[in-house]
Design a protein around this motif. Structure first.
Motif, mmCIF file in Angstrom:
data_model
loop_
_atom_site.group_PDB
_atom_site.id
_atom_site.type_symbol
_atom_site.label_atom_id
_atom_site.label_comp_id
_atom_site.label_asym_id
_atom_site.label_seq_id
_atom_site.Cartn_x
_atom_site.Cartn_y
_atom_site.Cartn_z
ATOM 1 N N GLY A 112 0.823 -1.229 0.052
ATOM 2 C CA GLY A 112 -0.010 -0.041 -0.054
ATOM 3 C C GLY A 112 0.857 1.354 -0.020
ATOM 4 N N ILE A 113 1.935 1.042 -0.606
ATOM 5 C CA ILE A 113 2.833 2.391 -0.521
ATOM 6 C C ILE A 113 2.224 3.674 -1.312
ATOM 7 N N ASP A 114 1.656 3.412 -2.295
ATOM 8 C CA ASP A 114 0.916 4.426 -2.877
ATOM 9 C C ASP A 114 -0.108 5.187 -2.239
ATOM 10 N N ASP A 115 -0.509 4.708 -0.979
ATOM 11 C CA ASP A 115 -1.335 5.523 -0.188
ATOM 12 C C ASP A 115 -0.853 6.154 0.868
ATOM 13 N N GLN A 123 6.399 6.782 -12.488
ATOM 14 C CA GLN A 123 5.343 6.136 -12.258
ATOM 15 C C GLN A 123 5.878 4.908 -11.267
ATOM 16 N N TRP A 124 4.716 4.444 -10.838
ATOM 17 C CA TRP A 124 5.014 3.339 -9.791
ATOM 18 C C TRP A 124 5.553 1.984 -10.679
ATOM 19 N N ALA A 125 6.374 1.244 -10.217
ATOM 20 C CA ALA A 125 6.780 0.025 -10.798
ATOM 21 C C ALA A 125 5.929 -0.874 -11.126
ATOM 22 N N ALA A 126 5.809 -1.466 -12.086
ATOM 23 C CA ALA A 126 4.991 -2.534 -12.585
ATOM 24 C C ALA A 126 5.533 -4.063 -12.151
ATOM 25 N N ALA A 127 4.837 -4.929 -11.963
ATOM 26 C CA ALA A 127 5.544 -6.351 -11.432
ATOM 27 C C ALA A 127 5.545 -7.076 -12.696
ATOM 28 N N GLY A 128 6.677 -7.712 -12.580
ATOM 29 C CA GLY A 128 6.938 -8.738 -13.939
ATOM 30 C C GLY A 128 7.550 -8.097 -14.887
ATOM 31 N N ALA A 129 8.145 -6.753 -14.710
ATOM 32 C CA ALA A 129 8.620 -6.207 -15.784
ATOM 33 C C ALA A 129 10.270 -6.633 -16.206
ATOM 34 N N SER A 130 10.776 -6.354 -17.461
ATOM 35 C CA SER A 130 12.124 -6.645 -17.393
ATOM 36 C C SER A 130 12.777 -5.433 -18.538
ATOM 37 N N PRO A 131 14.042 -4.759 -17.877
ATOM 38 C CA PRO A 131 14.304 -5.212 -16.682
ATOM 39 C C PRO A 131 13.562 -4.842 -15.506
ATOM 40 N N GLN A 132 14.206 -5.174 -14.266
ATOM 41 C CA GLN A 132 13.402 -5.139 -12.929
ATOM 42 C C GLN A 132 12.866 -3.455 -12.780
#
Length: 264
Positions: A112-115, A123-132
């Motif tokens: 919940g960091i965005d709260d 922008q906030w990091a997206a899960a599963g992206a490459s590179p990390q």
């Protein structure tokens, strides 16, 4: 001619009863207000209940379910939030000779960091992206000289073959008054020095990546239970204290025998 006297007597009795009741209610209100104000004014670390554990990524889900349930038992009296923070062991800039490293970093996931933080850039990091993908606090980004779009490769201090290339996608600013942030030096200030090493960061990544990707054999997990000061009643104090005192014992019942947790 007796009725005015009787009426006056009853009126006097009514006023006395009302005054007595109002005085009692006023005293209760003052006590309740003082209790809530005292809790709200305390430093976040003094009014939070924290459970910490080291675990393998595969054990994270089971630990989370059991520990969150027991913390919910404590918060049932007052209401409040439970936030999970997951961190890795230390990493360093792969471009620096291991023997010359003085700046360390960790990866971390904040539920919940965005709260609890304002996104300043990117922008906030997206899960599963490459590179990390990762984000940094404003202070940590300044200390590292990084901005959205920059890339850096980090290498594990425990496993030299574990190298992770990361892409900075965003910069955020935490609210220093928010009790969510229990480690102000690092989480708000961006760095902390212990001995000859300075830890900067953390590099915040999606929690799903921390348990689904190779960040090391072990992760550190912390559950921060934050009671709501406005939810306290004077009569709740004993019940909350008892539930908190019994938490360690209750966790030994619901967790595996080899689980090592620390309650504070």
């Amino acid at each position: 001619t007796d009725w005015p006297v009787v009426a006056a007597a009853w009126l006097l009795l009514l006023c006395s009863t009302t005054l007595l009741t109002a005085g009692t209610l006023y005293g209760d209100a003052v006590a309740l207000w003082g209790l809530r104000a005292s809790i709200a004014a305390a430093p976040p670390a003094d009014r939070a209940l924290v459970v910490a554990a080291a675990a393998r990524p595969s054990e994270a889900a089971a630990l989370d379910s059991a520990i969150r349930g027991e913390l919910g038992h404590v918060l049932a009296h007052t209401g409040g939030d439970i936030a999970r923070v997951t961190t890795t062991s230390s990493f360093a800039d792969a471009s620096i000779d291991p023997g010359a490293v003085t700046v360390l970093a960790t990866f971390a996931g904040y539920e919940g960091i965005d709260d609890h933080a304002a996104l300043l850039d990117g922008q906030w990091a997206a899960a599963g992206a490459s590179p990390q993908e990762t984000t940094l606090s404003e202070a940590a980004a300044a200390a590292l000289g990084l901005a959205p779009g920059d890339r850096i490769t980090l290498v594990s201090r425990l496993e030299a073959s574990l190298r992770i290339e990361v892409l900075v996608t965003g910069i955020w600013r935490p609210d220093p008054s928010d009790p969510y942030w229990l480690e102000p030096e690092l989480e708000i200030g961006g760095s902390v020095t212990r001995g000859s090493f300075t830890t900067v960061g953390p590099f915040v990544v999606p929690e799903a990546d921390l348990v689904g990707r190779p960040f090391g054999d072990s992760i550190s997990m912390e559950w921060r239970a934050l009671p709501d000061p406005a939810g306290f009643q004077v009569d709740d104090i004993v019940a909350v204290r008892t539930a908190a005192d019994q938490l360690d014992e209750r966790l030994t019942v619901v967790l595996p025998a080899n689980a090592q947790v620390r309650v504070s």
